[in-house]
Design a protein around this motif. Structure first.
Motif, PDB file in Angstrom:
ATOM      1  N   GLY A 144      52.951  38.488  35.763  1.00 16.79           N
ATOM      2  CA  GLY A 144      53.746  37.174  35.943  1.00 16.79           C
ATOM      3  C   GLY A 144      53.182  36.159  36.832  1.00 16.79           C
ATOM      4  O   GLY A 144      53.541  35.022  36.858  1.00 16.79           O
ATOM      5  N   GLU A 145      51.879  36.324  37.358  1.00 12.59           N
ATOM      6  CA  GLU A 145      51.290  35.368  38.191  1.00 12.59           C
ATOM      7  C   GLU A 145      49.746  35.555  38.085  1.00 12.59           C
ATOM      8  O   GLU A 145      49.249  36.563  37.302  1.00 12.59           O
ATOM      9  N   THR A 146      48.773  34.490  38.536  1.00 17.72           N
ATOM     10  CA  THR A 146      47.292  34.740  38.268  1.00 17.72           C
ATOM     11  C   THR A 146      46.724  35.363  39.406  1.00 17.72           C
ATOM     12  O   THR A 146      47.040  34.621  40.588  1.00 17.72           O
ATOM     13  N   TYR A 147      45.966  36.384  39.447  1.00 18.97           N
ATOM     14  CA  TYR A 147      45.320  36.708  40.560  1.00 18.97           C
ATOM     15  C   TYR A 147      44.198  37.817  40.199  1.00 18.97           C
ATOM     16  O   TYR A 147      44.371  38.122  39.003  1.00 18.97           O
ATOM     17  N   THR A 148      43.446  38.348  40.824  1.00 19.70           N
ATOM     18  CA  THR A 148      42.398  39.354  40.611  1.00 19.70           C
ATOM     19  C   THR A 148      42.272  40.436  41.508  1.00 19.70           C
ATOM     20  O   THR A 148      42.480  40.205  42.936  1.00 19.70           O
ATOM     21  N   ASP A 149      41.990  41.536  41.261  1.00 22.06           N
ATOM     22  CA  ASP A 149      41.875  42.713  42.012  1.00 22.06           C
ATOM     23  C   ASP A 149      40.492  43.115  41.989  1.00 22.06           C
ATOM     24  O   ASP A 149      39.981  44.308  42.422  1.00 22.06           O
ATOM     25  N   THR A 150      39.603  42.320  41.477  1.00 18.73           N
ATOM     26  CA  THR A 150      37.841  42.382  41.213  1.00 18.73           C
ATOM     27  C   THR A 150      37.636  43.102  40.125  1.00 18.73           C
ATOM     28  O   THR A 150      36.447  43.201  39.544  1.00 18.73           O
TER      29      THR A 150
ATOM     30  N   HIS B   7      40.231  43.502  37.357  1.00 19.90           N
ATOM     31  CA  HIS B   7      41.042  42.468  36.358  1.00 19.90           C
ATOM     32  C   HIS B   7      41.350  41.529  36.712  1.00 19.90           C
ATOM     33  O   HIS B   7      41.375  41.079  37.975  1.00 19.90           O
ATOM     34  N   LEU B   8      41.429  40.384  35.673  1.00 25.64           N
ATOM     35  CA  LEU B   8      41.818  39.009  35.908  1.00 25.64           C
ATOM     36  C   LEU B   8      43.219  38.992  35.241  1.00 25.64           C
ATOM     37  O   LEU B   8      43.492  39.222  34.148  1.00 25.64           O
ATOM     38  N   PHE B   9      44.192  38.637  36.239  1.00 27.77           N
ATOM     39  CA  PHE B   9      45.791  38.878  35.776  1.00 27.77           C
ATOM     40  C   PHE B   9      46.176  37.245  35.424  1.00 27.77           C
ATOM     41  O   PHE B   9      46.033  36.502  36.303  1.00 27.77           O
ATOM     42  N   VAL B  10      46.918  37.302  34.303  1.00 23.65           N
ATOM     43  CA  VAL B  10      47.249  35.963  34.038  1.00 23.65           C
ATOM     44  C   VAL B  10      48.660  36.294  32.984  1.00 23.65           C
ATOM     45  O   VAL B  10      49.103  37.338  32.810  1.00 23.65           O
ATOM     46  N   PRO B  11      49.402  35.293  33.110  1.00 25.61           N
ATOM     47  CA  PRO B  11      50.633  35.501  32.326  1.00 25.61           C
ATOM     48  C   PRO B  11      50.692  35.928  30.907  1.00 25.61           C
ATOM     49  O   PRO B  11      49.428  35.588  30.327  1.00 25.61           O
ATOM     50  N   GLY B  12      51.536  36.725  30.413  1.00 26.77           N
ATOM     51  CA  GLY B  12      51.666  37.214  29.215  1.00 26.77           C
ATOM     52  C   GLY B  12      51.894  36.301  28.111  1.00 26.77           C
ATOM     53  O   GLY B  12      51.314  36.372  26.686  1.00 26.77           O
ATOM     54  N   ILE B  13      52.424  35.012  28.386  1.00 26.16           N
ATOM     55  CA  ILE B  13      52.456  33.893  27.502  1.00 26.16           C
ATOM     56  C   ILE B  13      52.206  32.446  28.155  1.00 26.16           C
ATOM     57  O   ILE B  13      52.706  32.520  29.621  1.00 26.16           O
ATOM     58  N   VAL B  14      51.406  31.982  27.800  1.00 19.45           N
ATOM     59  CA  VAL B  14      51.448  30.435  28.459  1.00 19.45           C
ATOM     60  C   VAL B  14      51.680  29.386  27.443  1.00 19.45           C
ATOM     61  O   VAL B  14      51.175  29.277  26.153  1.00 19.45           O
ATOM     62  N   GLY B  15      52.856  28.476  27.776  1.00 24.15           N
ATOM     63  CA  GLY B  15      53.314  27.610  27.020  1.00 24.15           C
ATOM     64  C   GLY B  15      53.369  26.224  27.575  1.00 24.15           C
ATOM     65  O   GLY B  15      54.541  25.669  27.382  1.00 24.15           O
ATOM     66  N   LEU B  16      52.906  25.953  28.755  1.00 27.32           N
ATOM     67  CA  LEU B  16      52.935  24.895  29.481  1.00 27.32           C
ATOM     68  C   LEU B  16      52.639  23.677  28.630  1.00 27.32           C
ATOM     69  O   LEU B  16      53.317  22.668  28.848  1.00 27.32           O
ATOM     70  N   LEU B  17      51.607  23.685  27.760  1.00 21.87           N
ATOM     71  CA  LEU B  17      51.216  22.722  27.072  1.00 21.87           C
ATOM     72  C   LEU B  17      51.836  22.607  25.443  1.00 21.87           C
ATOM     73  O   LEU B  17      52.262  23.393  25.143  1.00 21.87           O
ATOM     74  N   PRO B  18      51.567  21.433  24.813  1.00 21.24           N
ATOM     75  CA  PRO B  18      52.334  21.186  23.641  1.00 21.24           C
ATOM     76  C   PRO B  18      52.025  21.907  22.314  1.00 21.24           C
ATOM     77  O   PRO B  18      52.614  22.026  21.555  1.00 21.24           O
TER      78      PRO B  18
ATOM     79  N   VAL C 115      38.584  31.738  34.040  1.00 25.29           N
ATOM     80  CA  VAL C 115      37.223  31.428  35.029  1.00 25.29           C
ATOM     81  C   VAL C 115      37.879  31.101  36.345  1.00 25.29           C
ATOM     82  O   VAL C 115      36.824  31.454  37.285  1.00 25.29           O
ATOM     83  N   HIS C 116      38.881  30.695  36.687  1.00 29.08           N
ATOM     84  CA  HIS C 116      39.403  30.526  38.043  1.00 29.08           C
ATOM     85  C   HIS C 116      39.172  31.881  38.700  1.00 29.08           C
ATOM     86  O   HIS C 116      38.693  31.985  39.912  1.00 29.08           O
ATOM     87  N   GLN C 117      39.809  32.688  38.032  1.00 29.59           N
ATOM     88  CA  GLN C 117      39.784  34.209  38.695  1.00 29.59           C
ATOM     89  C   GLN C 117      38.482  34.762  38.750  1.00 29.59           C
ATOM     90  O   GLN C 117      38.307  35.584  39.498  1.00 29.59           O
ATOM     91  N   TRP C 118      37.656  34.438  37.596  1.00 27.07           N
ATOM     92  CA  TRP C 118      36.318  35.132  37.644  1.00 27.07           C
ATOM     93  C   TRP C 118      35.509  34.420  38.826  1.00 27.07           C
ATOM     94  O   TRP C 118      34.786  35.189  39.430  1.00 27.07           O
ATOM     95  N   ALA C 119      35.602  33.003  39.173  1.00 22.22           N
ATOM     96  CA  ALA C 119      34.935  32.436  40.148  1.00 22.22           C
ATOM     97  C   ALA C 119      35.272  33.023  41.500  1.00 22.22           C
ATOM     98  O   ALA C 119      34.498  33.187  42.461  1.00 22.22           O
ATOM     99  N   GLN C 120      36.839  33.279  41.647  1.00 21.43           N
ATOM    100  CA  GLN C 120      36.874  34.073  43.040  1.00 21.43           C
ATOM    101  C   GLN C 120      36.359  35.434  43.118  1.00 21.43           C
ATOM    102  O   GLN C 120      35.902  35.624  44.221  1.00 21.43           O
ATOM    103  N   ASN C 121      36.052  36.147  42.155  1.00 22.58           N
ATOM    104  CA  ASN C 121      35.190  37.195  42.258  1.00 22.58           C
ATOM    105  C   ASN C 121      33.767  37.119  42.476  1.00 22.58           C
ATOM    106  O   ASN C 121      33.078  37.559  43.235  1.00 22.58           O
TER     107      ASN C 121
END
Length: 204
Positions: free
Chosen positions: A150-156, A158-169, A183-189
């Motif tokens: 349900g949220e974005t984070y990483t455990d080094t 895996h890159l965890f992201v939402p199952g569906i992204v529908g914020l944009l049109p 990319v954001h999660q990769w950069a954190q790693n």
């Protein structure tokens, strides 16, 4: 006298529901409230609920009650095709994960509606998971798995992201948003900024 296609009133509906919900009813839980709610709908939709309620009751009476109780809400929020998908989704959960997830699915009509609308314009991770993993692998040669939560984070690993992204049109824009998330999660790693205190230390 009620004609063959005239809507059934609440009393008639409750009698029909009592016939298949008997095992799930008690002195504290009756079919009166679902019957009153269903009385506001046309006869064909009433028969849809009664028919499927009886079918579900042949396997699980508690699920039949939950379907019958929440079907009026579902039919008020969605077209019949979407209501059928809601029903099949809950029964698929029952077959694969048991009663409790199926009950939650019947009760969470608003969540299903939101998810359904999001899928129409959004992008599902299952459709682009392989592309995202290859994209991330190309950044530094390291294979990281992309997984849905349900949220974005990483455990080094895996890159965890939402199952569906529908914020944009549209789907293309939502796919680009998925790429930005990974990319954001990769950069954190890569930079180690997922470690507690690293960002705070950097600004002190």
């Amino acid at each position: 006298m009620i004609g063959p296609r005239c809507p059934l009133d609440a009393e008639a509906l409750e009698r029909r529901m009592d016939a298949y919900l008997d095992a799930a009813l008690s002195s504290r839980r009756t079919a009166a409230a679902p019957a009153r709610a269903l009385a506001a709908f046309p006869r064909d939709l009433q028969e849809f609920v009664l028919r499927w309620g009886a079918i579900i009751a042949s396997s699980n009476c508690e699920l039949a009650y939950q379907f019958t109780a929440f079907a009026p809400e579902a039919m008020g929020a969605m077209d019949l095709d979407s209501v059928e998908l809601w029903l099949l989704h809950a029964m698929d959960l029952y077959d694969n994960k048991g009663q409790r997830p199926a009950v939650r699915a019947f009760q969470d009509v608003s969540g299903f509606v939101a998810n359904r609308q999001e899928r129409l314009s959004g992008m599902a991770l299952e459709d682009v998971q392989g592309l995202l993993e290859r994209f991330v692998h190309g950044l530094d040669g390291r294979g990281l798995k992309v997984a849905a939560v349900g949220e974005t984070y990483t455990d080094t690993e895996h890159l965890f992201v939402p199952g569906i992204v529908g914020l944009l049109p549209d789907k293309d824009a939502n796919f680009l948003l998925y790429k930005a998330m990974v990319v954001h999660q990769w950069a954190q790693n890569w930079f180690g900024t997922w470690r507690g205190g690293v960002l705070l230390d950097a600004v002190e």
